[in-house]
Design an enzyme around this catalytic site. Structure first.
Site, short mmCIF file in Angstrom:
data_model
loop_
_atom_site.label_atom_id
_atom_site.label_comp_id
_atom_site.label_asym_id
_atom_site.label_seq_id
_atom_site.Cartn_x
_atom_site.Cartn_y
_atom_site.Cartn_z
N LYS A 289 0.85 -1.21 0.00
CA LYS A 289 0.00 0.00 0.00
C LYS A 289 0.89 1.26 0.00
O LYS A 289 2.10 1.17 0.24
CB LYS A 289 -0.90 -0.02 1.24
CG LYS A 289 -0.13 -0.02 2.56
CD LYS A 289 -1.03 -0.30 3.76
CE LYS A 289 -0.22 -0.35 5.04
NZ LYS A 289 -1.05 -0.77 6.19
N ARG B 37 -10.33 -0.15 16.13
CA ARG B 37 -10.32 0.74 14.97
C ARG B 37 -11.29 0.14 13.96
O ARG B 37 -12.45 0.47 13.97
CB ARG B 37 -8.87 0.85 14.44
CG ARG B 37 -8.63 1.97 13.49
CD ARG B 37 -7.19 2.00 13.01
NE ARG B 37 -6.77 0.76 12.38
CZ ARG B 37 -5.58 0.57 11.82
NH1 ARG B 37 -4.66 1.52 11.85
NH2 ARG B 37 -5.28 -0.57 11.26
N TYR C 171 15.42 29.90 7.52
CA TYR C 171 14.18 30.50 8.03
C TYR C 171 14.17 30.57 9.55
O TYR C 171 14.51 29.61 10.23
CB TYR C 171 12.97 29.69 7.58
CG TYR C 171 12.64 29.84 6.11
CD1 TYR C 171 12.23 31.06 5.58
CD2 TYR C 171 12.74 28.74 5.26
CE1 TYR C 171 11.93 31.19 4.24
CE2 TYR C 171 12.43 28.87 3.91
CZ TYR C 171 12.03 30.09 3.40
OH TYR C 171 11.73 30.22 2.07
N MET D 148 11.58 23.98 1.84
CA MET D 148 10.84 23.16 0.89
C MET D 148 11.78 22.41 -0.06
O MET D 148 11.56 21.25 -0.38
CB MET D 148 9.86 24.02 0.08
CG MET D 148 8.95 23.19 -0.81
SD MET D 148 7.85 24.18 -1.82
CE MET D 148 6.70 24.80 -0.61
C1 PLP Z 1 -0.19 -1.83 6.74
C2 PLP Z 1 -0.71 -3.13 7.21
C3 PLP Z 1 0.16 -4.20 7.50
C4 PLP Z 1 1.66 -4.09 7.46
O1 PLP Z 1 2.16 -3.62 8.67
P1 PLP Z 1 3.74 -3.47 8.93
O2 PLP Z 1 3.82 -2.96 10.31
O3 PLP Z 1 4.23 -2.48 7.93
O4 PLP Z 1 4.33 -4.81 8.73
C5 PLP Z 1 -0.41 -5.41 7.84
N1 PLP Z 1 -1.76 -5.55 7.93
C6 PLP Z 1 -2.61 -4.54 7.68
C7 PLP Z 1 -4.06 -4.76 7.82
C8 PLP Z 1 -2.11 -3.30 7.33
O5 PLP Z 1 -2.96 -2.29 7.10
#
Ligand code: PLP
Length: 358
Positions: free
Chosen positions: A35, A130, A254, A302
């Site tokens: 992702k 969650r 800055y 930036m």
């Molecule tokens: C992002 C995610 C992972 C991966 O987690 P890591 O800590 O990066 O290994 C696993 N399961 C779900 C549901 C996630 O959203």
């Protein structure tokens, strides 16, 4: 000459880290979590580097469609499922697996039954509080899914809140809750992210879901990536575009908060928060100049950062600067900036030129 901000992605390191997953969880299948554009490393390029992954985990429909269009035939899992009934034609058309975590998603399935059987990962909330169905709702949810007549395979999953802390008993408590909620159910189970698969052997089960460890970040609070045998997949670098001699009392950048204590050389490197380098990295955050440690000084701009070159009086325009990666752990830079490797890796953006090496 193009602007020198570059991310070098070491595909061999990705593969090495994938083998670390297989070694730690030899009896589990692997859903490689790619992702957020492969945690900033490039979605399709990362997927190509992981031919042994049994599935890919993504979050947006766009990512899943890109993978299919790039020719990947493997299981692709939408980790938040679909976001409305109007997503269902694409989900079905592209043969995507979905995580189901909420009754609204089942409402949408009832309204718009998909054209083909849908492979589902039912997310159970065992304490992350969650996403997911409460353990007490699992059996009625499964009954409702059965009545839909459009479910192909059904898998069961949960996600851990504290797996990065190897002495926190919240993880075994979540595992117990998962077992209790699923002991009389059929279906493959998936619980472990990177931290859990390394630190909590009992959680590995049928499918593990590593993310950060594939990219060479440490998932554990008490161990560095190096101690875990992981290799950095990204080395973020740039070059010095100016080296200026400053006087004692000169204020840098800055806000003028960092003031030169003596006459000294100050380098300017072509990278900043517009590229994804963390703006909150304070003076003292390490960088490598020609392979040797130096520190940033003043605020991150930036497009630029300033570097204290007192340790390297010979440094010149064009010299190489590494922000993190090989010889400078991304976890260390993230900690200095008050954040985690996940955030700074997936913040690196398209203004940076990406090179992929074997
Ligand atoms: C992002 C995610 C992972 C991966 O987690 P890591 O800590 O990066 O290994 C696993 N399961 C779900 C549901 C996630 O959203």
């Amino acid at each position: 000459m193009t602007r020198p901000a570059r991310a070098r992605i070491d595909l061999a390191a990705l593969q090495h880290n994938f083998h670390c997953v297989q070694q730690a969880a030899p009896d589990s299948r692997v859903m490689a979590i790619i992702k957020a554009n492969g945690y900033g490393h490039g979605l399709v390029e990362v997927a190509r580097a992981l031919p042994e992954a049994d599935a890919f985990g993504v979050v947006t429909l766009d990512e899943a469609v890109s993978l299919r269009e790039a020719g990947f035939d493997r299981r692709i899992v939408l980790l938040e499922g679909f976001f409305g009934a109007d997503d269902l034609p694409l989900v079905s058309g592209y043969r995507l697996d979905v995580v189901l975590h909420n009754t609204s998603q089942i409402d949408w399935l009832e309204q718009t039954p998909p054209g083909r059987a849908l492979d589902v990962w039912l997310k159970i909330d065992t304490g992350m509080n969650r996403l997911g169905f409460a353990p007490s709702d699992v059996s009625t949810t499964i009954d409702r899914l059965a009545r839909l007549n459009c479910i192909g395979s059904l898998r069961l999953m949960t996600h851990f809140a504290c797996a990065d802390a190897p002495d926190n008993d919240y993880t075994p408590r979540q595992l117990d809750r998962f077992r209790e909620a699923t002991h009389d159910l059929q279906g493959e189970c998936s619980l472990a992210n990177s931290a859990a698969l390394l630190a909590w052997p009992d959680t590995r089960l049928d499918w593990v879901r590593p993310g950060i460890m594939l990219y060479g970040g440490s998932p554990l609070l008490n161990k560095t990536a190096d101690e875990l045998g992981l290799r950095p997949a990204m080395t973020l670098g740039t070059r010095l575009i100016a080296v200026n001699r400053r006087q004692a009392g000169d204020a840098i950048g800055y806000g003028g908060e960092w003031v030169c204590p003596v006459a000294m050389p100050v380098g300017v490197a072509a990278i900043g928060y517009g590229d994804g380098y963390p703006r909150h990295a304070p003076s003292g955050t390490p960088v490598l100049v020609n392979g040797k440690r130096a520190s940033i000084i003043g605020r991150v701009s930036m497009d630029m950062i300033c570097i204290d070159l007192r340790s390297q009086p010979g440094a010149r325009i064009g010299d190489e600067v590494v922000l993190w990666g090989e010889d400078l752990p991304v976890d260390e830079v993230a900690a200095r900036a008050g954040t985690i490797a996940y955030e700074i890796l997936c913040s690196v953006n398209k203004r940076v030129h990406f090179d992929y090496t074997e």
